[in-house]
Scaffold this active site. Structure first.
Site: not given
Length: 122
Positions: A27, A47-48, A31, A89, A29
């Site tokens: 996860y 975070h995604d 995508g 973030d 990076g």
């Protein structure tokens, strides 16, 4: 913005996001899919998911406002979307800091995507 995310990672986790987290696990990076591989990869998964819940702005490009108060990052500004991105973030940077002891560059850097098949929901 991604530049601000890099700055927060440097401030909070004392590591470069670009050099430490841009191609780590399934996860960290661009995508992401599959099962998070370790606590650091789970930080990126969360975070995604956090970015996925943000509506009304572009988390990767839009600039948000934050300040440092007594060593803590405080997200501010009038735009609720940008403030939410800042909180995403900030949480990831804290997560990276709190999981530095299990970070395994040799095992998970440039982790093969073929090992990231079975996705999990946010």
């Amino acid at each position: 913005s991604l530049i601000q995310f890099e700055t927060l990672i440097m401030k909070v986790a004392k590591k470069s996001g670009m050099f430490s987290y841009s191609a780590y696990g399934c996860y960290c990076g661009w995508g992401g899919q599959g099962q998070p591989q370790d606590p650091t990869d789970r930080c990126c998964f969360v975070h995604d998911c956090c970015y996925g819940k943000v509506t009304g702005c572009d988390p990767k490009m839009d600039i948000y406002t934050y300040s440092e108060e007594n060593g803590d990052i405080v997200c501010g500004g009038d735009d609720p979307c940008r403030k939410a991105v800042c909180e995403c973030d900030k949480a990831a940077a804290i997560c990276f800091r709190d999981n530095k002891d299990t970070y395994d560059w040799k095992k998970y850097w440039r982790f093969p995507t073929k090992n990231c098949q079975e996705s999990v929901p946010c």
